[in-house]
Design an enzyme around this catalytic site. Structure first.
Site, mmCIF file in Angstrom:
data_model
loop_
_atom_site.group_PDB
_atom_site.id
_atom_site.type_symbol
_atom_site.label_atom_id
_atom_site.label_comp_id
_atom_site.label_asym_id
_atom_site.label_seq_id
_atom_site.Cartn_x
_atom_site.Cartn_y
_atom_site.Cartn_z
ATOM 1 C CB CYS A 203 41.414 43.318 32.108
ATOM 2 S SG CYS A 203 41.249 41.538 32.010
ATOM 3 C CB CYS B 104 38.843 41.453 29.965
ATOM 4 S SG CYS B 104 39.095 41.182 31.716
#
Ligand SMILES: Cc1cc2nc3c(=O)[nH]c(=O)nc-3n(C[C@H](O)[C@H](O)[C@H](O)COP(=O)(O)OP(=O)(O)OC[C@H]3O[C@@H](n4cnc5c(N)ncnc54)[C@H](O)[C@@H]3O)c2cc1C
Lengths: 308, 106
Positions: free
Chosen positions: B30, B33
């Site tokens: 991600c 993230c």
């Protein structure tokens, strides 16, 4: 005082930093909220960045950019810029209350996904409505999902989701696609992707655990699509809030969509203020273009600092 | 140097039980993230002894993600003495996380 402050650490900001420092500017700081890389790190595949011949993920593409771009002295400060002002020099107000002075500024804050504007979109954002397939696709493994949009990003991310999910409904308001013909063909050939054309999402519904489905309006006919996930790719809005002044005017000229007006040297109408990448008027919204803008803006900033 | 706590099925409840705890649900694939990962590191250092900064790798700890209905990452949950009191979805700047933590530390 900084020679140059760069706001944003995506492809445009990083490349600007590389060119500015390699070109001889000494005091150059790139302000980026987090780890540099920009929005392309959300892309599941990039196959159109020349020189990188393999198809890579956005994260892979950006892997070594920070290292290369900081090799000539560019500094990264992990801080958010709230506002850029101009007095005698430029003043950057940071999120933590600090202020920084700079002789020149390149704004490379990029863009963020646009909302489609249907009922329930905000309510279920992050709880079923998503704008990042690589981030959230995993939570819908072997489930049915819907994608809204008809551009390159919508189609590429549909293909990515089709690898994970049991089915992908592609909802598009026309019956033609803006995406690259090769991508359209791949989508058409994928048995897991079903088209819902000439249609728009009217409403998202669910409960306190999240989205349960969407109501679609297909030329007056209502369809109730029971999907726990809807991925929205309907274009981008530019991140121009750093240019907003206390009286809510913009520091430099912007067009009706808030995109920064620049000339071919990435100069705004304010001397010493430049814009690069997705934020500027007529941006192609591609990594290669953002990087090129960053290089151009940096060369212009170097001339400006040397002449002033 | 303070470090964040890596949470899993066996230490999750124990860790959130006391004081102010910020939990970042993330995964290696991600982008956003990864973008906030260095922010989380800095927070863990700055709030050492004051608040617990923790992470859940949703790829490995799917049961915890399901328990909190996580459908989007990064999602950041804030607990006070075991109670879920606040949450944020998506990447944000360090100052935003600090404001939330400071408000809870009161
Ligand atoms: C899912 C997806 C797939 C895509 N696929 C492709 C593709 O295949 N090929 C391609 O060429 N392009 C693709 N793009 C488009 C490409 O990502 C963008 O055109 C490019 O990233 C623009 O670069 P940029 O540097 O202008 O802005 P961004 O990449 O948006 O970077 C801006 C950066 O500025 C930071 N920032 C913003 N405001 C502030 C602030 N106030 N203070 C500090 N930092 C700030 C942000 O955190 C961000 O990191 C895709 C985009 C998406 C979302």
């Amino acid at each position: 005082m900084l020679d140059l402050a760069i706001v944003g650490g995506g492809p445009a900001g990083l490349t600007a930093g590389l060119y500015a420092t390699r070109g001889g500017l000494k005091n150059v700081v790139m302000y980026e909220k987090g780890m540099p890389g920009g929005q392309i790190t959300q892309s599941s595949e990039v196959e159109n960045y020349p020189g990188v011949c393999k198809v890579v993920t956005g994260m892979e593409l950006m892997e070594c950019w920070p290292e290369q771009c900081m090799r000539f002295g560019l500094k990264h400060e992990m801080k958010e810029v709230k506002r850029v002002k101009k007095e005698k020099n430029f003043i950057l107000e940071l999120g933590n209350g600090e202020t920084v002075k700079a002789k020149s500024v390149i704004v490379a804050t990029g863009s963020t996904p646009k909302r489609a504007g249907f009922e329930g979109e905000d309510e279920f954002l992050g709880r079923g409505v998503s704008t990042c397939a690589t981030c959230d696709g995993f939570f819908y493994k072997d489930k049915e999902v819907a994608v809204l949009g008809g551009g390159d990003t919508a189609l590429e991310e549909s293909l990515y989701l089709a690898n994970i999910c049991s089915k992908v409904y592609l909802i598009h308001r026309r019956d033609q696609f803006r995406a690259a013909p090769a991508t359209v063909q791949r989508v058409k050939n994928n048995p897991k992707i079903e088209f819902i054309l000439n249609a728009k999402v009217k409403k998202a519904y669910g409960n306190n655990m999240g989205l349960e489905g969407v109501i679609i309006d297909q030329q007056g006919k209502e369809i109730d699509l029971k999907v726990p996930g809807l991925f929205v790719f309907v274009g981008m809005n530019v991140n121009n809030s750093v240019l907003k002044q206390e009286d809510s005017s913009f520091l430099c000229e912007v067009n009706e969509w808030g995109e920064v007006i620049v000339d071919l040297k990435m100069r705004t109408n304010i001397p010493g203020l430049f814009a690069a990448g997705d934020i500027r008027v007529d941006a192609s919204k591609q990594v290669v273009c953002a990087a090129a803008d960053g290089a151009t803006a940096a060369l212009s900033a170097i001339s400006f600092v040397r002449e002033s | 140097m303070g470090k964040y706590v890596e949470l899993n099925a066996s230490n999750f409840d124990e860790t959130i039980k006391n004081g102010v705890v910020m939990v970042d649900f993330w995964a290696p694939w991600c982008g956003p993230c990864r973008m906030i990962a260095p922010v989380i590191d800095e927070l863990a250092n700055e709030y050492e002894g004051k608040a617990t900064i923790a992470k859940v790798n949703t790829d490995e700890e799917q049961d915890i993600a399901i328990r909190f209905g996580i459908r989007s990452i990064p999602t950041i949950l804030f607990f006070k003495d075991g109670q879920l009191v606040d949450q944020m979805i998506g990447a944000a700047s360090k100052d935003v996380f600090k404001q939330k933590l400071d408000a809870l530390l009161g």
